[in-house]
Enzyme design. Sequence first.
Site, PDB file in Angstrom:
ATOM      1  N   ASP A   9       0.826  -1.150   0.003  1.00 15.80           N
ATOM      2  CA  ASP A   9       0.024  -0.014   0.037  1.00 15.80           C
ATOM      3  C   ASP A   9       0.802   1.208  -0.062  1.00 15.80           C
ATOM      4  O   ASP A   9       1.639   1.572   0.895  1.00 15.80           O
ATOM      5  CB  ASP A   9      -0.920  -0.176   1.252  1.00 15.80           C
ATOM      6  CG  ASP A   9      -1.942   1.179   1.326  1.00 15.80           C
ATOM      7  OD1 ASP A   9      -1.849   1.861   0.287  1.00 15.80           O
ATOM      8  OD2 ASP A   9      -2.633   1.292   2.292  1.00 15.80           O
ATOM      9  N   ASP A 105      -3.188   2.265  -6.051  1.00 18.34           N
ATOM     10  CA  ASP A 105      -1.960   2.374  -4.928  1.00 18.34           C
ATOM     11  C   ASP A 105      -1.882   1.059  -4.075  1.00 18.34           C
ATOM     12  O   ASP A 105      -0.777   1.029  -3.375  1.00 18.34           O
ATOM     13  CB  ASP A 105      -2.084   3.723  -3.937  1.00 18.34           C
ATOM     14  CG  ASP A 105      -3.516   3.569  -3.157  1.00 18.34           C
ATOM     15  OD1 ASP A 105      -4.524   2.589  -3.902  1.00 18.34           O
ATOM     16  OD2 ASP A 105      -3.687   4.215  -2.207  1.00 18.34           O
ATOM     17  N   GLU A 106      -2.449   0.237  -4.216  1.00 17.39           N
ATOM     18  CA  GLU A 106      -2.526  -1.312  -3.500  1.00 17.39           C
ATOM     19  C   GLU A 106      -2.328  -2.348  -4.499  1.00 17.39           C
ATOM     20  O   GLU A 106      -2.991  -2.260  -5.575  1.00 17.39           O
ATOM     21  CB  GLU A 106      -3.835  -1.251  -2.628  1.00 17.39           C
ATOM     22  CG  GLU A 106      -3.807  -0.013  -1.837  1.00 17.39           C
ATOM     23  CD  GLU A 106      -4.968  -0.445  -0.784  1.00 17.39           C
ATOM     24  OE1 GLU A 106      -5.147  -1.742  -0.011  1.00 17.39           O
ATOM     25  OE2 GLU A 106      -5.932   0.478  -0.579  1.00 17.39           O
TER      26      GLU A 106
END
Length: 388
Positions: A9, A105-106
């Site tokens: 993350d 973003d993960e």
Amino acid sequence: MEKVMLHCDMNSYYASVECIYNERLRHVPMAVCGDPAMRHGIILAKNDIAKNMGVITGESIFFARQKSPNLVTVTADYPKYVAFAKKARDLYRQYSNEVIPFGLDEAWIDLTGRADGAEEGKRLANELRARIKSELGLTASVGVSYNYIFSKLASDMKKPDATTVLTKEDLKPLIWKLPAFEMLYVGPATRKKLMGMGILTIGDLARCNVKYLKRALGKNGEVLWMFANGDDRAFDPKTPENDPFKSIGNTVTMPYDLKNELDILTMLYVLSKTVSARLAKHKVKAKCIAILIKYNDFTAINRQLTLNLPTDSGLLIYKSAKSLYIDNFDEKSVRSVGVHVSKLQNNQYEQLSLPSGEQDEPEDFTEIERNLKGKLKELKIERCFNFQ
């Protein structure tokens, strides 16, 4: 073979990317925001300086500036964020062929077979964080565990720029003591229901009678019980590699909040029809139907169901979306509505047949039609929906 899963993350992602392009932003309170003209004037991400001044994701720019009068705001630039997400995924694939994105973003990185246990997973996670920092100029928090759910839980435990490991031995002494709302799929509405049932921790959830949870929360109750007991078989974020794309969907943010059920159902109907048209255009059908409802207090629900057979029927998509909304109804004003479909398959199946009498338009169609005609123009979506 022991399963080893990483969840990566990237910290304050949008804000961190903007700081790469403008070094000055690292030294002032700053936030990335949506477009106020489109009612997206909320904080999407912020740097640590703004965070320490009390600025939070999801609040309006107006309230953020009450806390941080000198807050510097930057309008979100999604092509930048997509470009860095692709770079990050290219880096992840140097560690595993099994990379499962979860937003920009993960991502999960399956190290099973490459990492011999949690300690090796931790070493590779630390190496990966160092490379993200040196090669991309970003920081990341990485969770290491034996399944999807707990690796994501671990990545949320220490931020920024940290590695956290959760093993099977940590289940009862550590994981079960954590708040239930920290687990995936426990949103505001479910959290409220769990609290009303006296379920406050993951351990409370794990020890609860599964039949009781199913009666109270539906199928999601059983899923959460499985998660709490370390079983993530009910969660599959993967999309088959031969799918032409991962999902199709539309989301509309209204110029004013929707306060009655008919308006919300009207939007679900419109969006279901547009999604159906796009499925037909690309000659694919979908098995998974999902809705996204964002409320005016910036909370949101994201719910989905899986059909027995794939479909491109706008009516069936609407019926599914309506069922998901009714089952998760919350008496709050709605800011935006979305309908999305996934688990796409080539259009080589027969259309899912409906029971007798259900091929007609929904019972509330007359009201929807009357309500819809006055809204298409003001919502600026008349060009993407043919009512005839």
